[in-house]
Scaffold this active site. Structure first.
Site, PDB file in Angstrom:
ATOM      1  N   HIS A 267      -9.030  13.443 -55.821  1.00 60.71           N
ATOM      2  CA  HIS A 267      -8.169  14.639 -55.706  1.00 60.71           C
ATOM      3  C   HIS A 267      -8.328  15.432 -56.997  1.00 60.71           C
ATOM      4  O   HIS A 267      -9.405  15.908 -57.303  1.00 60.71           O
ATOM      5  CB  HIS A 267      -6.752  14.147 -55.419  1.00 60.71           C
ATOM      6  CG  HIS A 267      -5.761  15.194 -55.033  1.00 60.71           C
ATOM      7  ND1 HIS A 267      -6.114  16.454 -54.658  1.00 60.71           N
ATOM      8  CD2 HIS A 267      -4.391  15.145 -54.956  1.00 60.71           C
ATOM      9  CE1 HIS A 267      -5.013  17.153 -54.369  1.00 60.71           C
ATOM     10  NE2 HIS A 267      -3.955  16.378 -54.543  1.00 60.71           N
ATOM     11  N   HIS A 306     -14.716  18.554 -48.695  1.00 63.02           N
ATOM     12  CA  HIS A 306     -13.283  18.806 -48.652  1.00 63.02           C
ATOM     13  C   HIS A 306     -12.770  18.434 -47.274  1.00 63.02           C
ATOM     14  O   HIS A 306     -13.475  18.628 -46.291  1.00 63.02           O
ATOM     15  CB  HIS A 306     -12.999  20.289 -48.929  1.00 63.02           C
ATOM     16  CG  HIS A 306     -11.596  20.538 -49.344  1.00 63.02           C
ATOM     17  ND1 HIS A 306     -10.576  20.692 -48.445  1.00 63.02           N
ATOM     18  CD2 HIS A 306     -11.037  20.633 -50.578  1.00 63.02           C
ATOM     19  CE1 HIS A 306      -9.454  20.880 -49.112  1.00 63.02           C
ATOM     20  NE2 HIS A 306      -9.697  20.844 -50.399  1.00 63.02           N
ATOM     21  N   ASP A 362     -13.372  21.988 -57.679  1.00 60.41           N
ATOM     22  CA  ASP A 362     -13.602  21.201 -58.888  1.00 60.41           C
ATOM     23  C   ASP A 362     -15.028  21.252 -59.403  1.00 60.41           C
ATOM     24  O   ASP A 362     -15.310  20.776 -60.498  1.00 60.41           O
ATOM     25  CB  ASP A 362     -13.230  19.734 -58.630  1.00 60.41           C
ATOM     26  CG  ASP A 362     -11.751  19.571 -58.462  1.00 60.41           C
ATOM     27  OD1 ASP A 362     -11.021  20.143 -59.273  1.00 60.41           O
ATOM     28  OD2 ASP A 362     -11.316  18.897 -57.517  1.00 60.41           O
TER      29      ASP A 362
HETATM   30  N1  ACO Z   1     -20.952  13.320 -51.508  1.00 59.64           N
HETATM   31  C1  ACO Z   1     -21.699  12.668 -50.583  1.00 59.64           C
HETATM   32  N2  ACO Z   1     -21.278  12.419 -49.337  1.00 59.64           N
HETATM   33  C2  ACO Z   1     -20.043  12.858 -49.013  1.00 59.64           C
HETATM   34  C3  ACO Z   1     -19.214  13.548 -49.929  1.00 59.64           C
HETATM   35  C4  ACO Z   1     -19.725  13.782 -51.210  1.00 59.64           C
HETATM   36  N3  ACO Z   1     -19.001  14.440 -52.110  1.00 59.64           N
HETATM   37  N4  ACO Z   1     -18.047  13.847 -49.325  1.00 59.64           N
HETATM   38  C5  ACO Z   1     -18.134  13.370 -48.080  1.00 59.64           C
HETATM   39  N5  ACO Z   1     -19.333  12.765 -47.893  1.00 59.64           N
HETATM   40  C6  ACO Z   1     -19.854  12.187 -46.644  1.00 59.64           C
HETATM   41  C7  ACO Z   1     -19.209  10.845 -46.352  1.00 59.64           C
HETATM   42  O1  ACO Z   1     -19.961   9.773 -46.873  1.00 59.64           O
HETATM   43  C8  ACO Z   1     -19.195  10.850 -44.841  1.00 59.64           C
HETATM   44  O2  ACO Z   1     -20.493  10.567 -44.403  1.00 59.64           O
HETATM   45  P1  ACO Z   1     -20.725   9.653 -43.068  1.00 59.64           P
HETATM   46  O3  ACO Z   1     -20.175  10.464 -41.950  1.00 59.64           O
HETATM   47  O4  ACO Z   1     -22.183   9.434 -43.014  1.00 59.64           O
HETATM   48  O5  ACO Z   1     -19.938   8.390 -43.297  1.00 59.64           O
HETATM   49  C9  ACO Z   1     -18.935  12.311 -44.475  1.00 59.64           C
HETATM   50  O6  ACO Z   1     -19.450  13.054 -45.583  1.00 59.64           O
HETATM   51  C10 ACO Z   1     -17.468  12.635 -44.274  1.00 59.64           C
HETATM   52  O7  ACO Z   1     -16.769  12.198 -45.440  1.00 59.64           O
HETATM   53  P2  ACO Z   1     -15.268  11.726 -45.455  1.00 59.64           P
HETATM   54  O8  ACO Z   1     -15.067  10.808 -46.596  1.00 59.64           O
HETATM   55  O9  ACO Z   1     -14.898  11.228 -44.082  1.00 59.64           O
HETATM   56  O10 ACO Z   1     -14.528  13.101 -45.684  1.00 59.64           O
HETATM   57  P3  ACO Z   1     -13.034  13.257 -46.098  1.00 59.64           P
HETATM   58  O11 ACO Z   1     -12.541  14.493 -45.475  1.00 59.64           O
HETATM   59  O12 ACO Z   1     -12.260  12.005 -45.832  1.00 59.64           O
HETATM   60  O13 ACO Z   1     -13.115  13.383 -47.697  1.00 59.64           O
HETATM   61  C11 ACO Z   1     -13.218  14.254 -49.853  1.00 59.64           C
HETATM   62  C12 ACO Z   1     -12.914  14.541 -48.386  1.00 59.64           C
HETATM   63  C13 ACO Z   1     -12.330  13.084 -50.352  1.00 59.64           C
HETATM   64  C14 ACO Z   1     -12.874  15.478 -50.699  1.00 59.64           C
HETATM   65  C15 ACO Z   1     -14.708  13.887 -50.007  1.00 59.64           C
HETATM   66  O14 ACO Z   1     -15.528  14.958 -49.566  1.00 59.64           O
HETATM   67  C16 ACO Z   1     -15.085  13.464 -51.422  1.00 59.64           C
HETATM   68  O15 ACO Z   1     -14.913  12.301 -51.767  1.00 59.64           O
HETATM   69  N6  ACO Z   1     -15.583  14.415 -52.263  1.00 59.64           N
HETATM   70  C17 ACO Z   1     -15.892  14.121 -53.626  1.00 59.64           C
HETATM   71  C18 ACO Z   1     -14.634  14.133 -54.457  1.00 59.64           C
HETATM   72  C19 ACO Z   1     -14.103  15.512 -54.679  1.00 59.64           C
HETATM   73  O16 ACO Z   1     -14.826  16.429 -55.050  1.00 59.64           O
HETATM   74  N7  ACO Z   1     -12.788  15.650 -54.498  1.00 59.64           N
HETATM   75  C20 ACO Z   1     -12.089  16.916 -54.749  1.00 59.64           C
HETATM   76  C21 ACO Z   1     -11.578  17.498 -53.488  1.00 59.64           C
HETATM   77  S1  ACO Z   1     -10.831  19.051 -53.810  1.00 59.64           S
HETATM   78  C22 ACO Z   1      -9.311  18.643 -54.409  1.00 59.64           C
HETATM   79  O17 ACO Z   1      -8.735  17.619 -54.148  1.00 59.64           O
HETATM   80  C23 ACO Z   1      -8.731  19.590 -55.282  1.00 59.64           C
END
Ligand code: ACO
Length: 438
Positions: A267, A306, A362
């Site tokens: 987050h 996201h 971010d």
């Molecule tokens: N890098 C690589 N792969 C990713 C990323 C990433 N940053 N984010 C998602 N994925 C992939 C997952 O592995 C998943 O792949 P799969 O379908 O093959 O298993 C798919 O994309 C969907 O991902 P989820 O984890 O189900 O997506 P979710 O909506 O739950 O997660 C989140 C959202 C937590 C923001 C995620 O994209 C992430 O971890 N990003 C990196 C951390 C980040 O930048 N967080 C800041 C968010 S903005 C904020 O809070 C202000």
């Protein structure tokens, strides 16, 4: 045609007609779907609330597919262009843009509440010399509840407003002290002649000079970043604020919990994680290998993806423009080249395209913060200061909403069936095993 959905229970052949309102059915309406009289009723199973609206809210609107973000109906791009953080905070908290006299009074009110009780200073001095400022921030916000026992009267509108003002006004001072503690410097008291962000920079960076001279470009850039971070509807930390607040605890305690949720790397801790990732990659030449590792499931590309935005995060676009203005003053952050290359490769890669992974807020904010002289540990704190406006607006909206109650989700129990306690002497040497499912 009535706006309803008909569900047929194949077990009993019974049909149920459920009303659809605002694009949703009420989860409680599913309770009438039962096989037997003593049946609890049908529930929905939604870990991580991926498809559950837990409230009605009039504060922030997001269209994740189109990359739209509105506060009280106003597009984020227009607010970033024409508003200030304090004006935006007023808008978010009270629903309308202030008149000139309301804005003046609001500035005065906030300025009057920036000071912290001297005991807070002593409390903060008790932290270890290298204490993470976000840990210090959230603990100190929680501690404020002990200084303002009147905050318990959450249904007294006047007192509630007072706490809301105190929180907006005092969080930058707490953040400033937490930073000075980390850097081993004397704590700088607020300067009421400066703007909200100007004073914040003063509390962080003033050294021996009598009056801190604010760089107007950096002051404005920080103000824009604060506008962009002020609210984001029902994210993890806001849901924490609402969930904790639903127990009717005081807002300082609830906000400490919200800040704790923000601290996590998925987050608000993500901008810190982005910087660490860029440092680890080290050079443009290492970008392809890093992307390959991410695609192979070894870690994530931080600052990408996201839960709601499935296109470019509109805040990331504004931040990218703000970065150029900041770098003109501070010099270009050398990590920018790596970030740009990561973005370029990721945006044309099938893995990221098919999963709709784009830069989020971010991805670039950390580069600006670093160029402005903030250590990475301060990044989540810089997020928490403006998000305070959103948290307390959402908290108040929850409190006065007659449809809200104490937050209490259900569960699907997967543990052991009922069994008798086994006295120690009868347990033998091997551990007692679960009889779940038996
Ligand atoms: N890098 C690589 N792969 C990713 C990323 C990433 N940053 N984010 C998602 N994925 C992939 C997952 O592995 C998943 O792949 P799969 O379908 O093959 O298993 C798919 O994309 C969907 O991902 P989820 O984890 O189900 O997506 P979710 O909506 O739950 O997660 C989140 C959202 C937590 C923001 C995620 O994209 C992430 O971890 N990003 C990196 C951390 C980040 O930048 N967080 C800041 C968010 S903005 C904020 O809070 C202000």
């Amino acid at each position: 045609m009535p706006d309803t959905i008909t569900i047929t229970d194949n077990r009993t052949g019974k049909q149920y007609e459920l009303p659809i309102q605002d694009g949703a059915i009420k989860a409680m309406d599913l309770r009438k779907i039962k096989v037997a009289e003593d049946d609890f009723g049908l529930m929905t199973y939604d870990p991580a609330y991926q498809n559950t609206a837990a409230c009605k809210s009039a504060i922030t609107y997001i269209d994740g597919d189109k990359g739209v973000l509105l506060y009280r109906g106003y597009p984020i791009e227009q607010l970033a262009e024409g508003s200030t953080y304090l004006e935006t905070a007023y808008l978010i908290m009270f629903g309308e843009l202030p008149s000139a006299s309301q804005l003046d009074a609001w500035h005065r009110e906030i300025t009057l509440h920036t000071m912290l009780h001297e005991n807070i200073k002593q409390f903060m001095e008790g932290f270890n010399y290298d204490a993470h400022p976000m840990g210090v921030f959230l603990s100190t916000v929680g501690a404020l509840s002990t200084f303002y026992p009147d905050a318990k009267q959450i249904f007294n509108q006047e007192l509630r407003r007072l706490q809301m003002v105190r929180l907006v006004a005092k969080t930058p001072t707490i953040a400033g002290y937490a930073f000075r503690h980390l850097t081993g410097r004397f704590y700088v008291r607020p300067d009421n002649e400066l703007s909200f962000t100007g004073n914040f920079l003063n509390m962080l960076f003033r050294m021996t000079e009598v009056k801190y001279k604010v760089n107007p470009v950096l002051e404005r850039a920080l103000d824009v970043l604060f506008i962009l971070h002020a609210d984001h509807e029902q994210n993890c930390s806001t849901s924490a604020m609402r969930g904790i607040g639903s127990s009717h605890v005081d807002p300082y305690s609830a906000l400490a919990g919200a800040a704790a949720a923000l601290y996590g790397p998925l987050h608000g801790g993500a901008n810190e994680a982005v910087l660490k990732m860029l440092l680890e990659i080290g050079s443009i030449a290492n970008v392809p290998a890093f992307i390959k590792r991410v695609k192979g499931g070894e870690g994530r590309l931080m600052g990408f993806g996201h839960r709601v935005y499935k296109s470019y995060d509109p805040r990331a676009k504004i931040i990218k423009q703000t970065a150029d203005k900041v770098f003109e003053q501070t010099g270009r952050n050398p990590l920018l080249e790596i970030a740009l290359e990561l973005e370029r490769i990721a945006l044309q890669d099938e893995y990221f395209i098919s999963r709709k992974l784009y830069p989020n807020v971010d991805f670039y904010s950390g580069l600006i913060y670093q160029a402005m002289g903030f250590p990475v540990e301060m990044f989540p704190v810089l997020f928490a200061i403006p998000r305070t406006a959103g948290w307390i607006a959402q908290w108040e909206e929850m409190l006065v909403d007659p449809e809200q109650k104490i937050a209490r989700p259900r569960q699907i129990y997967t543990g052991a069936a009922p069994r008798d306690y086994v006295a120690m002497e009868r347990r033998g040497k091997s551990p007692v095993t679960s009889s779940a499912g038996s």
